[in-house]
Motif scaffolding. Sequence first.
Motif, short mmCIF file in Angstrom:
data_model
loop_
_atom_site.label_atom_id
_atom_site.label_comp_id
_atom_site.label_asym_id
_atom_site.label_seq_id
_atom_site.Cartn_x
_atom_site.Cartn_y
_atom_site.Cartn_z
N ASP A 129 27.88 2.89 36.75
CA ASP A 129 28.72 1.86 37.36
C ASP A 129 28.85 0.69 36.39
N TYR A 130 29.50 0.97 35.27
CA TYR A 130 29.68 -0.02 34.22
C TYR A 130 30.57 -1.18 34.67
N GLY A 131 31.33 -0.98 35.72
CA GLY A 131 32.17 -2.06 36.25
C GLY A 131 31.35 -3.17 36.88
N SER A 132 30.07 -2.89 37.14
CA SER A 132 29.16 -3.90 37.70
C SER A 132 28.39 -4.65 36.63
N ILE A 133 28.74 -4.41 35.38
CA ILE A 133 28.07 -5.11 34.28
C ILE A 133 28.96 -6.24 33.79
N SER A 134 28.39 -7.44 33.80
CA SER A 134 29.13 -8.62 33.34
C SER A 134 28.14 -9.70 32.93
N SER A 135 28.66 -10.84 32.59
CA SER A 135 27.79 -11.97 32.21
C SER A 135 27.26 -12.72 33.43
N GLU A 136 27.65 -12.30 34.62
CA GLU A 136 27.16 -12.93 35.86
C GLU A 136 25.75 -12.45 36.16
N ALA A 137 24.78 -13.36 36.17
CA ALA A 137 23.37 -13.01 36.40
C ALA A 137 23.04 -13.09 37.87
N GLY A 138 23.35 -12.05 38.61
CA GLY A 138 23.06 -12.03 40.04
C GLY A 138 23.24 -10.64 40.58
N ASP A 139 23.18 -10.52 41.89
CA ASP A 139 23.41 -9.25 42.56
C ASP A 139 24.65 -9.39 43.45
N CYS A 140 25.27 -8.27 43.77
CA CYS A 140 26.54 -8.30 44.50
C CYS A 140 26.38 -8.56 46.00
N THR A 141 25.15 -8.48 46.52
CA THR A 141 24.96 -8.73 47.95
C THR A 141 23.82 -9.73 48.17
N TRP A 142 23.78 -10.26 49.37
CA TRP A 142 22.76 -11.21 49.76
C TRP A 142 21.39 -10.61 49.54
N PRO A 143 20.45 -11.32 48.99
CA PRO A 143 20.43 -12.74 48.66
C PRO A 143 20.93 -13.07 47.25
N PHE A 144 21.65 -12.15 46.63
CA PHE A 144 22.32 -12.36 45.33
C PHE A 144 21.34 -12.60 44.18
N ASP A 145 20.12 -12.18 44.33
CA ASP A 145 19.08 -12.39 43.32
C ASP A 145 18.79 -11.06 42.61
N ARG A 146 18.94 -11.02 41.30
CA ARG A 146 18.76 -9.76 40.57
C ARG A 146 17.31 -9.29 40.57
N PHE A 147 16.36 -10.20 40.70
CA PHE A 147 14.96 -9.81 40.72
C PHE A 147 14.59 -9.16 42.06
N ILE A 148 15.13 -9.70 43.13
CA ILE A 148 14.92 -9.08 44.44
C ILE A 148 15.60 -7.71 44.48
N ALA A 149 16.80 -7.62 43.90
CA ALA A 149 17.52 -6.34 43.84
C ALA A 149 16.69 -5.31 43.08
N PHE A 150 16.06 -5.73 41.99
CA PHE A 150 15.22 -4.80 41.22
C PHE A 150 14.01 -4.37 42.05
N ALA A 151 13.40 -5.30 42.76
CA ALA A 151 12.24 -4.96 43.60
C ALA A 151 12.64 -3.95 44.69
#
Length: 156
Positions: A129-151
């Motif tokens: 899903d390369y379309g989800s790769i950008s310079s925006e440091a976040g996640d696409c859904t609440w709570p929008f935190d990439r670290f929580i998304a990784f967990a």
Amino acid sequence: NVHQGTRKYFFSRNEFLKVYSLKKGPLKDTNKIDFDNEVNFLENTPLKFKAAKLKSYCEKGESLYLLREKIDGNSLSELISEEKDYDAEKVINDVLIQLVLLEKSGLYHNDLRTWNTLITAKGNAKIIDYGSISSEAGDCTWPFDRFIAFAIFVHD
């Protein structure tokens, strides 16, 4: 019925074609952004990041077409739901390596999910899903935190 029926995927032996529709209201903008992100990423893939090769892309009428190399494998979500064996530690390590490579280039994957991770026949994990790769440091859904998304990804 991906993205309310605004995307279609076609597979051949070696290629993958993604067709985005620009007809439906709010998803029109999302589809255009994801298409542009994917083209940009595949044309400028960071060094050492093993991504599919972009073959062609175009806009025709109210449709966007992106043709790229097909990556063989099964989605991690399929393996989990079918209770098939995989090396979870290797998957996490492979994904972390890819995320670090992206971040070193100022890029982030904003939809890190089990269905956006392929496991190859050799057991390697590949973020898709390369379309989800950008310079925006976040996640696409609440709570929008990439670290929580990784967990959540690790938990899943």
